[in-house]
Design an enzyme around this catalytic site. Sequence first.
Site, short mmCIF file in Angstrom:
data_model
loop_
_atom_site.label_atom_id
_atom_site.label_comp_id
_atom_site.label_asym_id
_atom_site.label_seq_id
_atom_site.Cartn_x
_atom_site.Cartn_y
_atom_site.Cartn_z
N ARG A 105 -10.94 79.49 -31.99
CA ARG A 105 -11.90 79.48 -33.20
C ARG A 105 -12.85 79.63 -32.96
O ARG A 105 -13.85 79.49 -32.70
CB ARG A 105 -11.39 78.11 -34.17
CG ARG A 105 -11.77 78.61 -35.07
CD ARG A 105 -11.53 77.67 -36.23
NE ARG A 105 -12.05 77.92 -37.40
CZ ARG A 105 -13.33 77.27 -37.72
NH1 ARG A 105 -13.46 75.45 -37.78
NH2 ARG A 105 -13.84 77.16 -38.93
N HIS A 141 -19.80 81.19 -40.41
CA HIS A 141 -20.09 79.94 -40.41
C HIS A 141 -21.11 79.28 -40.48
O HIS A 141 -22.37 79.46 -39.59
CB HIS A 141 -19.14 79.63 -38.90
CG HIS A 141 -19.25 77.79 -38.27
ND1 HIS A 141 -18.31 77.08 -38.08
CD2 HIS A 141 -20.23 76.89 -38.32
CE1 HIS A 141 -18.51 76.15 -37.56
NE2 HIS A 141 -19.18 75.39 -38.37
N GLU A 186 -15.92 75.46 -44.20
CA GLU A 186 -16.76 74.56 -44.68
C GLU A 186 -18.08 74.94 -45.74
O GLU A 186 -18.66 74.45 -45.88
CB GLU A 186 -17.46 73.46 -43.71
CG GLU A 186 -16.28 73.09 -42.82
CD GLU A 186 -17.63 71.65 -41.70
OE1 GLU A 186 -18.44 71.68 -42.29
OE2 GLU A 186 -16.82 71.66 -40.86
N ASN A 311 -10.66 70.99 -41.54
CA ASN A 311 -11.87 69.87 -40.70
C ASN A 311 -11.81 68.08 -41.01
O ASN A 311 -12.60 68.29 -42.30
CB ASN A 311 -13.21 71.03 -40.62
CG ASN A 311 -13.42 72.05 -40.57
OD1 ASN A 311 -12.25 72.91 -39.98
ND2 ASN A 311 -14.36 72.76 -40.15
N TYR A 313 -13.46 64.56 -39.22
CA TYR A 313 -13.72 63.83 -38.68
C TYR A 313 -14.57 62.23 -39.21
O TYR A 313 -13.82 61.35 -38.60
CB TYR A 313 -15.70 64.30 -38.81
CG TYR A 313 -15.71 65.96 -37.85
CD1 TYR A 313 -16.10 65.35 -37.06
CD2 TYR A 313 -15.89 66.73 -38.91
CE1 TYR A 313 -15.93 67.30 -36.00
CE2 TYR A 313 -15.84 67.73 -38.48
CZ TYR A 313 -16.10 68.45 -36.77
OH TYR A 313 -15.63 69.45 -35.96
N GLU A 387 -10.63 72.00 -37.48
CA GLU A 387 -12.23 71.27 -36.31
C GLU A 387 -11.56 69.91 -36.20
O GLU A 387 -11.00 68.99 -37.70
CB GLU A 387 -12.48 70.93 -37.19
CG GLU A 387 -13.80 72.79 -37.09
CD GLU A 387 -15.12 72.63 -37.72
OE1 GLU A 387 -16.19 71.17 -37.54
OE2 GLU A 387 -15.83 74.32 -37.69
O1 IFM Z 1 -20.90 71.48 -36.18
C1 IFM Z 1 -20.28 71.01 -36.86
C2 IFM Z 1 -19.49 72.38 -37.34
O2 IFM Z 1 -20.55 73.63 -37.58
C3 IFM Z 1 -19.37 72.25 -38.63
N1 IFM Z 1 -18.21 71.12 -39.15
C4 IFM Z 1 -18.97 69.99 -38.09
C5 IFM Z 1 -19.07 69.58 -36.99
C6 IFM Z 1 -19.86 69.15 -36.57
O3 IFM Z 1 -20.73 69.03 -37.03
#
Ligand code: IFM
Length: 474
Positions: A105, A141, A186, A311, A313, A387
């Site tokens: 990706r 992006h 995002e 995505n 985290y 992500e």
């Molecule tokens: O690096 C970023 C990415 O560009 C978008 N999503 C989160 C990642 C980590 O912060």
Amino acid sequence: MDTATGAPTGTPPGTPTETPAASPAQEERQKEPLRFPAGFVWGAATAAFQIEGAAELRGPSIWDTFCRTPGKVHGGDTGDVAVDHHRLWRDDVALMDRLGLGAYRFSVSWPRVLAGGIGFYDALVDELLAHGIQPCLTLYHWDLPQELEDAGGWPERETAHAFAAYAETVAGALGDRVQLWTTLNEPWCSAFLGYASGVHAPGRTSPADSLRAAHHLNLAHGLAAAALPSSARVGIALNPSAVRPLTGSAEDLDAQRRIDALANRIFTGPLLHGAYPEDLKADTARLTDWSFVRPGDEALIHQPLGFLGVNYYTPAVVSAAPDGGGPRSDGHGATAYSPWPGAQDVAFHQPPGELTDMNWSIDPTGLYDLLMRFAREVPGLPLMVTENGAAYAPDLHDPQRIRYLEEHLTAVHRAVTDGAPVEAYYLWSLLDNFEWSYGYSKRFGIVHVDYATQARTPRASAHWYARLARTGTL
Ligand code: IFM
């Protein structure tokens, strides 16, 4: 030379020479392996501004300007060279091949396309296909051409139309070979970090404009999706928030509802259901009457989706904070503006648990919850983790990252077992790269990059991921 990953010999100190010791969770797995479905796609992700460099071969984007604004980006770092992928792309594709990735990706730089540089992506796509790696192309992006920001940026409707024209150009060049498309990455960050808190480019701090920006990003998605060829599987990569209330009090539950509206439903409302949520409009009525949403816009945004990208985290924990409000100090003498328009009276709390190098708490249940939520919300809509990953110290031996990945993939596996149609997992990130306002100070790569020489060295996590991609078994 490592035959699996091609790591050169004579690599930096600490280079892993063998598979790292198994964590307790891994040992448990060895008794009972978790098998992913046949055909599950193992990929990795990057983004143009974060890796390409070659800024002289494109026009400026809002991130070039932001990097040159004193105090905005750690160490004054820029994307001028980044990790030199625009020069080293063949080596990088060969590295992906050695890691056994099934998909890659990447994002296309809009300013590079405007400067006539689409040929770079044309060659990249051919090279990926020649190596049997499926391209998954992201159109946006975060690197808005500066000229469009000068004309008003995402708060202006015209930007969405400019995006659709750009999408058509890219589709005209690559649509015969690229099947998987994500329109936006995002959009929450573009709208609210870019136009409300100002910690991302273009660094504006207007809550009302951030809501306009969110709508025009949604509109841009709809217009572009309609313009892409019918052979394309079109998705969008959201960063939905797993929002939890601090307590079960009515006030905290209402804080959760409000942040869920601003983080998630402001996008999924029109994208998945063709309408903005009424509670979102009521919550933000003090800032805008939403008249920028014209008749027909929501239906236009509600295009058929080939997949939804998630995505993920870290989760968010919120509570009511009646004494909140107004700008706060960022702790370094500057003013910190909220990225949550109209929700200054919501407080965010550090969730419990271990932290990554971003100070983000580790909680894979957030990923499971989001996947199950979307599986229930739109039954049958294919999901992809577009992500997931973690920043840690530069070391090549990175057991913490392996553990993070292992725990999150266990959550993905549980979601699949419980019926969520998750097709793919894209690890963020293939390479260390430019981490936005943190510059090069945070490293997400499973491949270490020496920024002085641009040498790539797979970390232990890359060896670990290569094995997973080969066996499909955690
Ligand atoms: O690096 C970023 C990415 O560009 C978008 N999503 C989160 C990642 C980590 O912060």
